[in-house]
Motif scaffolding. Sequence first.
Motif, PDB file in Angstrom:
ATOM      1  N   LEU A   1      26.530  77.870  44.015  1.00  0.00           N
ATOM      2  CA  LEU A   1      28.087  77.288  44.551  1.00  0.00           C
ATOM      3  C   LEU A   1      28.673  76.596  42.552  1.00  0.00           C
ATOM      4  CD1 LEU A   1      30.338  77.718  46.512  1.00  0.00           C
ATOM      5  CD2 LEU A   1      29.585  75.505  47.424  1.00  0.00           C
ATOM      6  N   LEU A   2      27.903  75.340  42.398  1.00  0.00           N
ATOM      7  CA  LEU A   2      28.758  74.784  41.033  1.00  0.00           C
ATOM      8  C   LEU A   2      28.945  76.108  39.922  1.00  0.00           C
ATOM      9  CD1 LEU A   2      26.535  71.306  41.546  1.00  0.00           C
ATOM     10  CD2 LEU A   2      28.552  71.770  41.810  1.00  0.00           C
ATOM     11  N   MET A   3      27.674  76.673  39.448  1.00  0.00           N
ATOM     12  CA  MET A   3      28.254  77.855  39.248  1.00  0.00           C
ATOM     13  C   MET A   3      29.326  78.472  39.091  1.00  0.00           C
ATOM     14  SD  MET A   3      26.051  76.883  36.324  1.00  0.00           S
ATOM     15  CE  MET A   3      26.769  78.783  35.091  1.00  0.00           C
ATOM     16  N   VAL A   4      29.865  79.150  40.654  1.00  0.00           N
ATOM     17  CA  VAL A   4      30.521  79.714  41.044  1.00  0.00           C
ATOM     18  C   VAL A   4      31.927  79.051  40.031  1.00  0.00           C
ATOM     19  CG1 VAL A   4      31.663  80.988  42.406  1.00  0.00           C
ATOM     20  CG2 VAL A   4      29.653  81.342  42.460  1.00  0.00           C
ATOM     21  N   LEU A   5      32.374  77.445  40.437  1.00  0.00           N
ATOM     22  CA  LEU A   5      33.343  76.793  40.609  1.00  0.00           C
ATOM     23  C   LEU A   5      33.532  76.158  38.816  1.00  0.00           C
ATOM     24  CD1 LEU A   5      33.123  74.472  43.795  1.00  0.00           C
ATOM     25  CD2 LEU A   5      34.622  76.405  43.311  1.00  0.00           C
ATOM     26  N   ALA A   6      32.717  76.223  37.664  1.00  0.00           N
ATOM     27  CA  ALA A   6      32.057  75.644  37.018  1.00  0.00           C
ATOM     28  C   ALA A   6      33.962  75.758  36.018  1.00  0.00           C
ATOM     29  CB  ALA A   6      31.171  76.519  35.919  1.00  0.00           C
ATOM     30  N   ARG A   7      34.137  76.993  36.008  1.00  0.00           N
ATOM     31  CA  ARG A   7      36.156  76.587  35.492  1.00  0.00           C
ATOM     32  C   ARG A   7      36.800  75.702  35.873  1.00  0.00           C
ATOM     33  NH1 ARG A   7      40.367  79.032  35.525  1.00  0.00           N
ATOM     34  NH2 ARG A   7      41.922  79.444  33.128  1.00  0.00           N
ATOM     35  N   PRO A   8      37.099  76.012  37.433  1.00  0.00           N
ATOM     36  CA  PRO A   8      37.594  74.870  37.727  1.00  0.00           C
ATOM     37  C   PRO A   8      37.684  73.510  37.585  1.00  0.00           C
ATOM     38  CG  PRO A   8      37.163  76.303  39.819  1.00  0.00           C
ATOM     39  CD  PRO A   8      36.635  76.756  38.469  1.00  0.00           C
ATOM     40  N   LEU A   9      35.982  73.631  37.897  1.00  0.00           N
ATOM     41  CA  LEU A   9      35.779  71.779  37.551  1.00  0.00           C
ATOM     42  C   LEU A   9      36.178  71.611  36.565  1.00  0.00           C
ATOM     43  CD1 LEU A   9      33.807  69.970  40.030  1.00  0.00           C
ATOM     44  CD2 LEU A   9      31.817  70.484  38.921  1.00  0.00           C
ATOM     45  N   THR A  10      35.787  72.233  36.102  1.00  0.00           N
ATOM     46  CA  THR A  10      36.037  71.747  33.897  1.00  0.00           C
ATOM     47  C   THR A  10      37.450  71.714  34.039  1.00  0.00           C
ATOM     48  OG1 THR A  10      33.965  72.811  33.325  1.00  0.00           O
ATOM     49  CG2 THR A  10      36.575  72.055  32.153  1.00  0.00           C
TER      50      THR A  10
ATOM     51  N   TRP B   1      36.155  68.888  46.527  1.00  0.00           N
ATOM     52  CA  TRP B   1      35.214  68.538  47.606  1.00  0.00           C
ATOM     53  C   TRP B   1      33.955  69.245  48.141  1.00  0.00           C
ATOM     54  CZ3 TRP B   1      34.559  63.853  49.746  1.00  0.00           C
ATOM     55  CH2 TRP B   1      34.918  63.221  49.909  1.00  0.00           C
ATOM     56  N   ILE B   2      34.348  70.822  48.107  1.00  0.00           N
ATOM     57  CA  ILE B   2      33.520  71.567  47.668  1.00  0.00           C
ATOM     58  C   ILE B   2      32.348  71.712  46.755  1.00  0.00           C
ATOM     59  CG2 ILE B   2      33.149  74.675  46.898  1.00  0.00           C
ATOM     60  CD1 ILE B   2      35.771  74.791  48.352  1.00  0.00           C
ATOM     61  N   SER B   3      32.586  71.198  45.847  1.00  0.00           N
ATOM     62  CA  SER B   3      32.204  70.346  44.479  1.00  0.00           C
ATOM     63  C   SER B   3      30.962  69.465  45.613  1.00  0.00           C
ATOM     64  CB  SER B   3      32.507  69.940  43.001  1.00  0.00           C
ATOM     65  OG  SER B   3      32.740  71.316  42.936  1.00  0.00           O
ATOM     66  N   VAL B   4      31.423  68.793  45.726  1.00  0.00           N
ATOM     67  CA  VAL B   4      30.367  66.962  46.212  1.00  0.00           C
ATOM     68  C   VAL B   4      29.776  67.701  46.828  1.00  0.00           C
ATOM     69  CG1 VAL B   4      30.804  65.161  47.400  1.00  0.00           C
ATOM     70  CG2 VAL B   4      32.771  65.911  45.396  1.00  0.00           C
ATOM     71  N   GLY B   5      29.817  68.651  47.736  1.00  0.00           N
ATOM     72  CA  GLY B   5      29.557  69.391  48.837  1.00  0.00           C
ATOM     73  C   GLY B   5      28.455  69.617  48.099  1.00  0.00           C
TER      74      GLY B   5
ATOM     75  N   SER C   1      32.523  71.813  28.646  1.00  0.00           N
ATOM     76  CA  SER C   1      32.373  72.459  29.891  1.00  0.00           C
ATOM     77  C   SER C   1      31.473  73.204  30.488  1.00  0.00           C
ATOM     78  CB  SER C   1      32.599  74.103  29.081  1.00  0.00           C
ATOM     79  OG  SER C   1      33.011  75.138  30.209  1.00  0.00           O
ATOM     80  N   PHE C   2      31.311  72.802  32.011  1.00  0.00           N
ATOM     81  CA  PHE C   2      29.946  73.098  33.477  1.00  0.00           C
ATOM     82  C   PHE C   2      29.648  74.500  33.089  1.00  0.00           C
ATOM     83  CE2 PHE C   2      32.426  69.318  35.159  1.00  0.00           C
ATOM     84  CZ  PHE C   2      31.244  68.283  34.899  1.00  0.00           C
TER      85      PHE C   2
END
Length: 339
Positions: A207-216, A237-241, A275-276
Amino acid sequence: MIRYRYPAMLAGATVVLAALLANLAFGATSIDLRSVVRALLAFDADDYDHFVVVYQRLPRALIAVFLGATMACGGAVLQGLTRNPLASPGILGINSGAMLFVIVGAFIFNLPMEWQGVAAIAGGLFGFVSCLFVTRMTGMSKDPRGLALILSGAVLSMLYGSVANAIMLASPSRRSDFLSWASGNINHVYVERLMDFWWLGALGLGLLMVLARPLTLVTFGREKAASAGVDVSRVTWISVGAVVVSVSSAVAICGPIGFVGLVTPHIVRPFVGASFARALPANALIGAAICLLADLAARTVFAPHILHTGIMMDLLGGLVFAIIVKRYYLSPGVREASR
């Protein structure tokens, strides 16, 4: 820096492979690499060396890889979201909260092992949310350095750890089953826990890999991320989860081991950037390598005695923690900027 990113990833993969082979080859007795490879590819049940590699050292190595990858990626995400170099699962209450809920579930509610992973996730979320709550209650949540968050997490981590130890002391008959686990212990006897909970860590990391771009984009600034179309609150919050799920699953397997989540992002960041999409795989590799080497050191440095891996990590982590505090909080330039 760009030209060093992909060689750095290759170097990280090489370090992990070397650490894995060393972990399988060395211990109370040394086993040559040829026998290690044969044990993995053509296992012979009558060969004692093969038995040691496959049933004792390989489970430990797999647990170390899983633990290092989840903790390091969790630390990288938490440091990015909080913009604090001291943020990590061990500091922000996730590890201790997960440990507390596992102990409470096992000792008070007699939860079977399959449900202890769920208890760990609930505890990890409780630990992190309570850390945020205490920070807000102190009125220092707007501190740009995030020092109140770190102090709240450190105090609550000690509190939850003390409560968990008190519960174990109240039940001497069951204490021995969890005493090693509670101090953070990579051990082949926990391989059943790994088989039960590995998919939770894989789900969180995926899930973190899927969100890597917006998380960055979020780590570059909430306003910039919002202007780029990122739902900042949802991504945060999804990343924290995802961090809570992956880290708590690791705690459910071998107990709280915190050092790797603090230091690995600092090792990786100069080589792969912010970049994540690149930082997460790099943290997973280096975190796995650190845990493999720490487990090897715990088994060999003080031979014939074997230390718990968590104790070995704490010996290194205390020193690194002091260095980071001095660099980011006590250096003259930082003190002047904060005035």
